[in-house]
Design a protein around this motif. Structure first.
Motif, mmCIF file in Angstrom:
data_model
loop_
_atom_site.group_PDB
_atom_site.id
_atom_site.type_symbol
_atom_site.label_atom_id
_atom_site.label_comp_id
_atom_site.label_asym_id
_atom_site.label_seq_id
_atom_site.Cartn_x
_atom_site.Cartn_y
_atom_site.Cartn_z
ATOM 1 N N ARG A 1 0.996 -0.983 -0.375
ATOM 2 C CA ARG A 1 0.201 -0.089 0.178
ATOM 3 C C ARG A 1 0.533 1.323 0.026
ATOM 4 O O ARG A 1 0.448 2.446 -0.914
ATOM 5 N N ALA A 2 1.793 1.620 1.341
ATOM 6 C CA ALA A 2 2.655 2.357 0.859
ATOM 7 C C ALA A 2 3.268 2.526 -0.495
ATOM 8 O O ALA A 2 3.188 3.637 -0.798
ATOM 9 N N GLU A 3 4.142 1.468 -1.086
ATOM 10 C CA GLU A 3 5.192 1.544 -2.262
ATOM 11 C C GLU A 3 3.934 2.220 -3.242
ATOM 12 O O GLU A 3 5.046 2.645 -4.612
ATOM 13 N N LEU A 4 3.609 0.870 -3.634
ATOM 14 C CA LEU A 4 2.336 1.110 -5.002
ATOM 15 C C LEU A 4 0.867 2.076 -5.136
ATOM 16 O O LEU A 4 0.408 2.330 -5.382
ATOM 17 N N GLY A 5 0.714 2.401 -3.303
ATOM 18 C CA GLY A 5 -0.781 3.044 -3.673
ATOM 19 C C GLY A 5 -1.614 1.728 -3.576
ATOM 20 O O GLY A 5 -2.671 2.403 -4.062
ATOM 21 N N TRP A 6 -0.624 0.478 -3.629
ATOM 22 C CA TRP A 6 -2.517 -0.004 -4.397
ATOM 23 C C TRP A 6 -3.489 -0.082 -3.163
ATOM 24 O O TRP A 6 -2.646 0.017 -1.699
ATOM 25 N N SER A 7 -4.767 -0.541 -3.618
ATOM 26 C CA SER A 7 -5.824 -0.201 -2.698
ATOM 27 C C SER A 7 -7.112 -1.110 -2.975
ATOM 28 O O SER A 7 -7.924 -0.805 -3.705
ATOM 29 N N PRO A 8 -6.947 -2.676 -2.189
ATOM 30 C CA PRO A 8 -7.631 -3.360 -2.724
ATOM 31 C C PRO A 8 -9.781 -3.429 -2.680
ATOM 32 O O PRO A 8 -9.426 -2.415 -1.755
ATOM 33 N N LYS A 9 -10.341 -3.797 -3.531
ATOM 34 C CA LYS A 9 -11.072 -2.801 -3.068
ATOM 35 C C LYS A 9 -11.909 -4.535 -3.185
ATOM 36 O O LYS A 9 -13.557 -4.402 -2.959
ATOM 37 N N HIS A 10 -11.508 -6.429 -3.102
ATOM 38 C CA HIS A 10 -12.712 -6.948 -2.431
ATOM 39 C C HIS A 10 -11.822 -7.660 -1.515
ATOM 40 O O HIS A 10 -12.546 -8.449 -1.888
ATOM 41 N N ASP A 11 -12.155 -7.159 -0.844
ATOM 42 C CA ASP A 11 -11.311 -7.564 0.447
ATOM 43 C C ASP A 11 -12.589 -7.918 1.233
ATOM 44 O O ASP A 11 -13.296 -7.417 2.392
ATOM 45 N N ASP A 12 -12.894 -8.578 0.970
ATOM 46 C CA ASP A 12 -14.226 -10.212 1.699
ATOM 47 C C ASP A 12 -14.765 -11.046 0.875
ATOM 48 O O ASP A 12 -15.229 -11.450 -0.349
ATOM 49 N N LEU A 13 -14.263 -12.086 2.478
ATOM 50 C CA LEU A 13 -14.148 -13.657 2.025
ATOM 51 C C LEU A 13 -15.793 -13.691 1.621
ATOM 52 O O LEU A 13 -15.691 -14.418 0.553
ATOM 53 N N ASP A 14 -16.723 -13.632 1.861
ATOM 54 C CA ASP A 14 -18.297 -13.840 1.449
ATOM 55 C C ASP A 14 -18.459 -13.799 0.006
ATOM 56 O O ASP A 14 -19.038 -14.051 -1.000
ATOM 57 N N GLY A 15 -17.682 -12.059 -0.358
ATOM 58 C CA GLY A 15 -17.458 -11.206 -2.067
ATOM 59 C C GLY A 15 -17.168 -12.704 -3.002
ATOM 60 O O GLY A 15 -17.031 -13.014 -3.776
ATOM 61 N N ILE A 16 -16.077 -12.530 -1.846
ATOM 62 C CA ILE A 16 -14.805 -13.777 -2.911
ATOM 63 C C ILE A 16 -15.229 -15.717 -3.314
ATOM 64 O O ILE A 16 -15.506 -16.281 -3.948
ATOM 65 N N VAL A 17 -16.071 -15.542 -1.914
ATOM 66 C CA VAL A 17 -16.993 -17.242 -2.284
ATOM 67 C C VAL A 17 -17.763 -16.698 -3.457
ATOM 68 O O VAL A 17 -17.649 -17.667 -4.059
ATOM 69 N N ALA A 18 -18.380 -15.950 -3.556
ATOM 70 C CA ALA A 18 -19.405 -15.757 -4.583
ATOM 71 C C ALA A 18 -19.585 -16.106 -5.742
ATOM 72 O O ALA A 18 -19.774 -15.695 -6.950
ATOM 73 N N GLN A 19 -17.863 -14.931 -6.112
ATOM 74 C CA GLN A 19 -18.001 -14.945 -7.332
ATOM 75 C C GLN A 19 -16.800 -16.214 -7.496
ATOM 76 O O GLN A 19 -17.257 -16.907 -8.759
ATOM 77 N N ALA A 20 -16.158 -17.263 -6.324
ATOM 78 C CA ALA A 20 -15.705 -18.183 -7.012
ATOM 79 C C ALA A 20 -17.207 -19.877 -7.161
ATOM 80 O O ALA A 20 -17.010 -20.179 -8.493
ATOM 81 N N LEU A 21 -17.998 -19.442 -6.564
ATOM 82 C CA LEU A 21 -19.128 -19.594 -7.331
ATOM 83 C C LEU A 21 -20.387 -19.583 -8.458
ATOM 84 O O LEU A 21 -20.441 -20.386 -9.102
ATOM 85 N N ALA A 22 -19.944 -18.320 -8.556
ATOM 86 C CA ALA A 22 -20.395 -18.073 -9.872
ATOM 87 C C ALA A 22 -19.736 -19.014 -11.070
ATOM 88 O O ALA A 22 -20.203 -18.438 -12.201
#
Ligand SMILES: NC(=O)c1ccc[n+]([C@@H]2O[C@H](COP(=O)([O-])OP(=O)(O)OC[C@H]3O[C@@H](n4cnc5c(N)ncnc54)[C@H](O)[C@@H]3O)[C@@H](O)[C@H]2O)c1
Ligand SMILES: O=c1ccn([C@@H]2O[C@H](COP(=O)(O)OP(=O)(O)O[C@H]3O[C@H](CO)[C@H](O)[C@H](O)[C@H]3O)[C@@H](O)[C@H]2O)c(=O)[nH]1
Length: 330
Positions: free
Chosen positions: A298-319
């Protein structure tokens, strides 16, 4: 300026290709031997060359013909227990072939390299979340094969004047939120993929490998990072290097661990389906817990995740798994 994406027809590489397209990168060349990747995982406008990263004549031609300034090197063998059974195969695929690719890159004057490394380089870290500066001590051939490649890239960069970002991924999961690609490998071994297949009735059951680890519920702890967030980390790494930024080694994770049993509960809840879970012995090569120290990227690249949510990750994997099932039936 063109980007060569090795392994771009695979799971993470195909998300990187989409991230580059979405960001307006004009020329993208994918080099993939299709050993575990799929041509259909790529949009039609992307040039796919079927071949091996260690084919120096082919890679030289691609770099010179397309004036490639940056390589994102994803191509590898990736399954930890397989690396225990076939270490020499893993050192060939992940270390020897990376050496050949980097030599070609150095000879042809490629300016930037982004390398897919892994949390497996840390082994069984004493400090969790694990910072990048911890001395790497991999406990399986997969991790060692990747750590050797990290060292080669860093040494070659100094000697030959290219810059690099080494990204150490933690456990990658989920799929493109727009459903354009996802993890498609048949007989995959990754927990979230296997659990979604069990939820959809594509597998009869799920095994939990080890319930006697020194963790709160006895099963292993992992840091699951959503694959488009990871692809975005590559994209910002590329911008960083192209604008003259220093070489970096960065963890890619969210800094939070979930146990295997917790993941299974989430998959059952989000899918609304129960499935059989068998408690089994430990799997060779598995560390008990591994969670990313996640501040540096985050500090070096200014990376800012948008999907930090296990429920959402699992929903995408299921879809994605459902879409893949439909594709395979037609
Ligand atoms: N999936 C994870 O959780 C994870 C975690 C940490 C690191 N990684 C790393 O990320 C990278 C991509 O992994 P993935 O999950 O997308 O796997 P994947 O198997 O889906 O993708 C690998 C791609 O590389 C191609 N390939 C393999 N060997 C090749 C060769 N010699 N020449 C050309 N192409 C070749 C395959 O056909 C495939 O398309 C790998 O380097 C892996 O080690 C993955
Ligand atoms: O059917 C399964 C599959 C997995 N697991 C467990 O779930 C955890 C995660 O296993 P995965 O196979 O999903 O992933 P790994 O942690 O073994 O490895 C992954 O993440 C690593 C980094 O942490 C490496 O980068 C590697 O490439 C990547 O496959 C482990 O404790 C494993 O034993 C099960 O219990 N049952």
């Amino acid at each position: 300026m063109a980007v060569l994406v090795t392994g771009g027809a695979g799971y993470i590489g195909s998300h990187m290709v989409l991230a580059l397209i979405d960001a307006g990168q004009e020329e993208i060349i994918v080099l993939d031997d299709l050993s575990t990747g799929f041509d259909w995982a790529l949009p039609p406008e992307v040039k796919l060359v079927v071949g091996d990263v260690a084919d120096q004549a082919l890679v030289t031609e691609l770099i010179l013909q397309h004036r490639v300034d940056a390589i994102a090197h994803f191509a590898a063998k990736i399954v930890v227990p397989d690396s225990v059974a076939d270490p020499l195969g893993y050192y060939l695929a992940n270390t020897v072939k990376t050496r050949a690719l980097i030599e070609t890159a150095a000879r042809t004057g490629v300016k930037h390299v982004i390398f897919s490394s892994t949390a497996a380089v840390y082994g069984e870290p004493e400090i969790v979340p694990v910072p990048e500066d911890l001395v790497a001590a991999p406990i399986n051939p997969y991790g060692r094969s990747k750590l050797m490649s990290e060292w080669m890239i860093a040494d070659a960069a100094k000697a030959h004047g290219f810059s690099y970002v080494i990204l150490r991924y933690f456990n990658v999961a989920g799929a493109d939120p727009r459903g354009r690609t996802g993890q498609s490998t048949p007989n995959a071994t990754h927990l979230i993929k296997v659990a979604t297949q069990a939820a959809l009735g594509q597998r009869s059951h799920l095994e939990v490998f080890g319930t006697d680890y020194p963790t709160p519920d006895g099963s292993c702890l992992r840091d699951y990072i959503q694959v488009s967030d990871l692809a975005e980390a590559h994209r910002v790494a590329l911008d960083h290097l192209r604008s003259g930024g220093d070489s970096l080694t960065l963890n890619c994770g969210y800094g939070r661990g979930y146990s295997v049993l917790e993941v299974i509960e989430v998959v059952k809840r989000i899918s609304g389906r129960d499935f059989e879970v068998r408690l089994s012995p430990r799997r060779p090569g598995d560390p008990a817990r591994i969670v990313a120290g996640a501040d540096r990227i985050r500090a070096e690249l200014g990376w800012s995740p948008k999907h930090d949510d296990l429920d959402g990750i699992v929903a995408q994997a299921l879809a994605w798994e459902e879409a893949l099932g439909r594709r395979n039936r037609t």
